[in-house]
Design a protein around this motif. Structure first.
Motif, PDB file in Angstrom:
ATOM      1  N   ILE A   1      -2.960   3.408 -11.893  1.00 60.77           N
ATOM      2  CA  ILE A   1      -2.080   2.515 -11.139  1.00 60.77           C
ATOM      3  C   ILE A   1      -2.734   1.144 -11.004  1.00 60.77           C
ATOM      4  O   ILE A   1      -3.901   1.033 -10.607  1.00 60.77           O
ATOM      5  N   LYS A   2      -1.962   0.111 -11.339  1.00 58.51           N
ATOM      6  CA  LYS A   2      -2.397  -1.266 -11.119  1.00 58.51           C
ATOM      7  C   LYS A   2      -1.516  -1.876 -10.035  1.00 58.51           C
ATOM      8  O   LYS A   2      -0.296  -1.967 -10.188  1.00 58.51           O
TER       9      LYS A   2
ATOM     10  N   LEU B   1       3.261   6.115  -5.615  1.00 60.30           N
ATOM     11  CA  LEU B   1       3.002   6.275  -7.052  1.00 60.30           C
ATOM     12  C   LEU B   1       1.845   7.237  -7.297  1.00 60.30           C
ATOM     13  O   LEU B   1       1.877   8.028  -8.238  1.00 60.30           O
ATOM     14  N   LYS B   2       0.842   7.156  -6.443  1.00 62.86           N
ATOM     15  CA  LYS B   2      -0.316   8.052  -6.574  1.00 62.86           C
ATOM     16  C   LYS B   2       0.111   9.499  -6.406  1.00 62.86           C
ATOM     17  O   LYS B   2      -0.330  10.390  -7.158  1.00 62.86           O
TER      18      LYS B   2
ATOM     19  N   ALA C   1       0.828  -1.199   0.000  1.00 67.89           N
ATOM     20  CA  ALA C   1       0.000   0.000   0.000  1.00 67.89           C
ATOM     21  C   ALA C   1       0.866   1.255   0.000  1.00 67.89           C
ATOM     22  O   ALA C   1       0.501   2.273  -0.606  1.00 67.89           O
ATOM     23  N   GLU C   2       2.030   1.170   0.658  1.00 68.42           N
ATOM     24  CA  GLU C   2       2.936   2.318   0.712  1.00 68.42           C
ATOM     25  C   GLU C   2       3.454   2.668  -0.683  1.00 68.42           C
ATOM     26  O   GLU C   2       3.553   3.853  -1.044  1.00 68.42           O
ATOM     27  N   ASP C   3       3.787   1.650  -1.460  1.00 66.86           N
ATOM     28  CA  ASP C   3       4.258   1.901  -2.823  1.00 66.86           C
ATOM     29  C   ASP C   3       3.154   2.507  -3.688  1.00 66.86           C
ATOM     30  O   ASP C   3       3.394   3.412  -4.490  1.00 66.86           O
TER      31      ASP C   3
ATOM     32  N   GLY D   1      -4.850   4.186  -3.356  1.00 70.84           N
ATOM     33  CA  GLY D   1      -4.895   4.919  -4.613  1.00 70.84           C
ATOM     34  C   GLY D   1      -4.830   4.091  -5.866  1.00 70.84           C
ATOM     35  O   GLY D   1      -4.836   4.633  -6.977  1.00 70.84           O
ATOM     36  N   ALA D   2      -4.777   2.756  -5.743  1.00 77.64           N
ATOM     37  CA  ALA D   2      -4.768   1.909  -6.934  1.00 77.64           C
ATOM     38  C   ALA D   2      -6.105   2.012  -7.657  1.00 77.64           C
ATOM     39  O   ALA D   2      -7.162   2.079  -7.026  1.00 77.64           O
ATOM     40  N   ASP D   3      -6.038   2.027  -8.985  1.00 77.92           N
ATOM     41  CA  ASP D   3      -7.269   2.047  -9.780  1.00 77.92           C
ATOM     42  C   ASP D   3      -7.829   0.642  -9.966  1.00 77.92           C
ATOM     43  O   ASP D   3      -9.046   0.453 -10.004  1.00 77.92           O
TER      44      ASP D   3
END
Length: 203
Positions: A165-166, A155-156, A149-151, A184-186
């Motif tokens: 983001i995937k 990226l977000k 989740a931190e990564d 923030g992942a899509d």
């Protein structure tokens, strides 16, 4: 390794579960397109997998073959040697060529976040964004590590919604998937799709 019968079983299960998309090896793209023809499930495949060290010309040829097979999405592994050597122009040129070949197909750039320092993750995301890619993806899922989740949050922050983001790699249950989306992942990618949906239904 997977046999054709195992791939057919996987695709029928994806059809039953109504996934958004499946990612298969180039070998099985025609089979996937055939089995999923009467669905809205997109078929994706890979270029430069799993290490990304191929020459640009080879990656472009791989992408062209996927387009001929009518793939819906292309996932390419970024050349991390170029990234670590800060050869950003070479990386951007490669991704631009791949996006040109992909045309209206979705292009996702895999950056293998766990192999990178935070500043390298940020630079990789900006390279993907500047080159016209549609997504940056956290991991191939081929190694022993995956998304965090931190990564995803990093990226977000870097992409600021200019590129999607995937999150992929190690997403084995609903709680992990939910944490990726919250960060923030899509979309999330997982090889445990059935288990994830079952755990979601049990929440």
């Amino acid at each position: 390794m997977i046999t054709e019968d195992e791939m057919k079983e996987f695709l029928e299960k994806a059809k039953e579960m109504e996934f958004n998309s499946v990612v298969v090896s180039p070998t099985y793209v025609p089979l996937a397109k055939e089995i999923l023809a009467d669905t809205d499930i997109k078929v994706g495949s890979v270029v430069g997998f799993p290490l990304g060290f191929e020459d640009t010309e080879i990656k472009v040829c791989e992408a062209k073959e996927l387009v001929k097979k009518d793939v819906d999405e292309i996932e390419v592994v970024m050349n991390l040697s170029y990234l670590k050597d800060e050869k950003y122009e070479l990386l951007e040129n490669e991704i631009r060529q791949l996006k040109e070949v992909a045309g209206d197909k979705i292009l996702k750039v895999i950056i293998e976040t766990k192999a990178l320092e935070d500043y390298e993750k940020a630079n990789a995301a900006k390279v993907a964004e500047n080159s016209g890619a549609d997504f940056v993806k956290t991991s191939t899922g081929f190694s022993s590590y995956g998304a965090t989740a931190e990564d995803v949050a990093l990226l977000k922050t870097i992409t600021n919604d200019e590129i999607k983001i995937k999150a992929s790699g190690g997403i084995r249950n609903f709680e992990i998937a939910e944490s990726m989306l919250a960060a923030g992942a899509d979309i999330v990618g997982t090889s445990a799709g059935k288990q994830l949906l079952v755990s979601c239904e049990n929440e």
